[in-house]
Design an enzyme around this catalytic site. Structure first.
Site, short mmCIF file in Angstrom:
data_model
loop_
_atom_site.label_atom_id
_atom_site.label_comp_id
_atom_site.label_asym_id
_atom_site.label_seq_id
_atom_site.Cartn_x
_atom_site.Cartn_y
_atom_site.Cartn_z
N LYS A 120 -27.40 37.47 80.85
CA LYS A 120 -27.27 37.85 79.43
C LYS A 120 -25.88 38.42 79.23
CE LYS A 120 -30.08 37.97 75.82
NZ LYS A 120 -31.29 37.16 75.68
N1 GLU Z 1 -31.27 34.16 73.53
C1 GLU Z 1 -32.40 33.37 73.79
C2 GLU Z 1 -33.39 34.12 74.65
O1 GLU Z 1 -33.40 35.32 74.69
C3 GLU Z 1 -32.05 31.99 74.35
C4 GLU Z 1 -31.27 31.99 75.62
C5 GLU Z 1 -30.77 30.62 76.04
O2 GLU Z 1 -31.02 29.65 75.38
O3 GLU Z 1 -30.09 30.59 77.08
O4 GLU Z 1 -34.27 33.55 75.24
#
Ligand code: GLU
Length: 434
Positions: A120
């Protein structure tokens, strides 16, 4: 709401969060441990993020002043494949929040069984106080600073809170310029013209819809008789509300940081979406239609509905308000919206909680499809994406429901056990690098 007021609300919220999301994620992980047979050493590996990077991000503001922002990228695990996870822009971002979110991405990718680890990113900023050009400069500088650790085979960012396709496009462009080659697969959630997947924007909300329908079926509740309340009207919440109402559900409660509304007859969600698109700050404030009444965010949680969908930030359902929740089912479209203390109270009240690492996996599953299309240079039809998304979500739901029944544990525990065991298995097979 003015930009200044929005910042005040966001900052107050950020300060108000005393719950540490990283501690929360570790607590959830530790609770799952007794239901697994993962050896001690492997467990130690699973409890620590592989890599945390902090960067400074200097940009020239529109008035000519230099401002330095702080950003993070955390790669929690690469045991099952390249790291994967979004980037958020928010004044409340902290390293511990990003670590927690990277951990949840790891378990989520494993539950959905897509071949990724978890990561993240976050930048501490309030995008509502930045011009579009400033957001672009911030994004390009952040990209340059995290570039040594991202890439289609290393770590693939995506949108998250307050980030979107335009931001992903700037990441693709910056990375491609600096690397001297086209790297569309370095992010997912970009525009279709740059290699984005049809259906990606709606995928998180669509996944929430599949899971909601599946869980209601198991509980013997017909969606066309179900009432729904949604907290958060961003990409996940608005699409989930729209698709569920299209399928016959009655969305009676909606809220965001500007406040909330109740409509006993059910909202015309398309109309709300149209209003929010054109409203200042893209907020619900000021929405008007017949039969609606204003409610607070807190009141939304206590509505007497069948389904409550938290679709905003972490730690929204806590020991402070969990006892007042009256929904039958909570579907976590947000990451980490329920604290472990709240989980205990909700379980005592027999409220079914469908955890984030299952319920909101639609986004990353579709990101996986986008990445596959980029690698193969072969775009898919939207229908194919949606069909495959449905299959993956339904399989993950079935596996979590079955494990929960077999071991007589909550859906959160079952999802953690399923995800963590898959990551542990990969870690065992790879062995420890000497
Ligand atoms: N931000 C989204 C999540 O928390 C998608 C992450 C992604 O597609 O890599 O799952």
């Amino acid at each position: 709401m003015t930009a200044k007021r929005i910042t005040e609300v966001l900052q107050k919220k950020a300060v108000g969060i005393t719950i540490n999301p990283y501690q929360m994620m570790l607590q959830q992980l530790d609770l799952a441990r007794v239901h697994t047979s993962i050896p001690d050493g492997i467990w130690k590996i699973l409890r620590s993020p592989e890599r945390s990077l902090e960067v400074s991000i200097p940009i020239i503001r529109d008035d000519g002043e230099i401002e330095v922002f702080t950003g993070y990228r955390v790669q929690y695990s690469s045991a099952r494949g390249p790291c994967k996870g979004g980037i958020r822009y928010h004044p409340g971002v902290t390293l511990d929040e990003v670590k927690a979110l990277a951990g949840w991405m790891t378990w989520k990718c494993a539950v959905a069984n897509v071949p990724y680890g978890g990561a993240k990113g976050g930048v501490v900023c309030d995008p509502t106080r930045l011009s579009e050009r400033e957001v672009e400069r911030l994004t390009r500088c952040y990209t340059a600073r995290i570039l040594p650790i991202i890439g289609p085979k290393q770590d693939i960012p995506a949108p998250d809170v307050n980030t979107n396709a335009s931001i992903m496009n700037w990441i693709v462009d910056t990375a491609s310029q600096l690397r001297g080659e086209a790297v569309p697969g370095i992010v997912t959630g970009k525009s279709i013209e740059l290699g984005g997947a049809l259906g990606r924007v709606e995928a998180t909300g669509r996944g929430v819809m599949f899971i909601t329908i599946g869980v209601l079926q198991r509980l013997g509740i017909d969606l066309s008789h179900a009432t729904i309340a949604v907290q958060g009207f961003g990409n996940a919440g608005s699409v989930a509300a729209r698709l569920l109402s299209k399928q016959g559900g009655k969305v009676v409660g909606l809220s965001d940081i500007s406040g909330g509304y109740y409509c006993s007859e059910g909202f015309d969600v398309d109309d709300v979406v149209r209003y929010v698109k054109g409203s200042p700050g893209h907020l619900l404030a000021g929405y008007n239609a017949s039969g609606i009444e204003e409610i607070t965010n807190e009141e939304l949680f206590t509505l007497d509905v069948d389904v409550l969908i938290p679709a905003a930030l972490e730690a929204q359902i806590t020991s402070q308000n969990a006892a007042r929740v009256r929904a039958n089912v909570i579907i976590e479209a947000a990451n980490g919206p329920t604290t472990p203390e709240a989980d205990v109270i909700l379980a005592e009240n027999e409220i079914v909680v469908v955890p984030d690492i299952l319920a909101n996996a639609g986004g990353v599953v579709c990101s996986y499809f986008e990445w596959v299309q980029n690698i193969q240079c072969l775009p898919w039809e939207e229908e194919e994406t949606n069909q495959r998304l449905g299959k993956v979500m339904q399989r993950a739901l079935r596996e979590v429901l079955d494990l929960s029944k077999e071991r007589n544990i909550s859906l959160r525990l079952a999802a953690f056990v399923l995800g963590v065991e898959r990551v542990a298995q990969a870690a065992i097979l790879r062995g420890v690098f000497l």
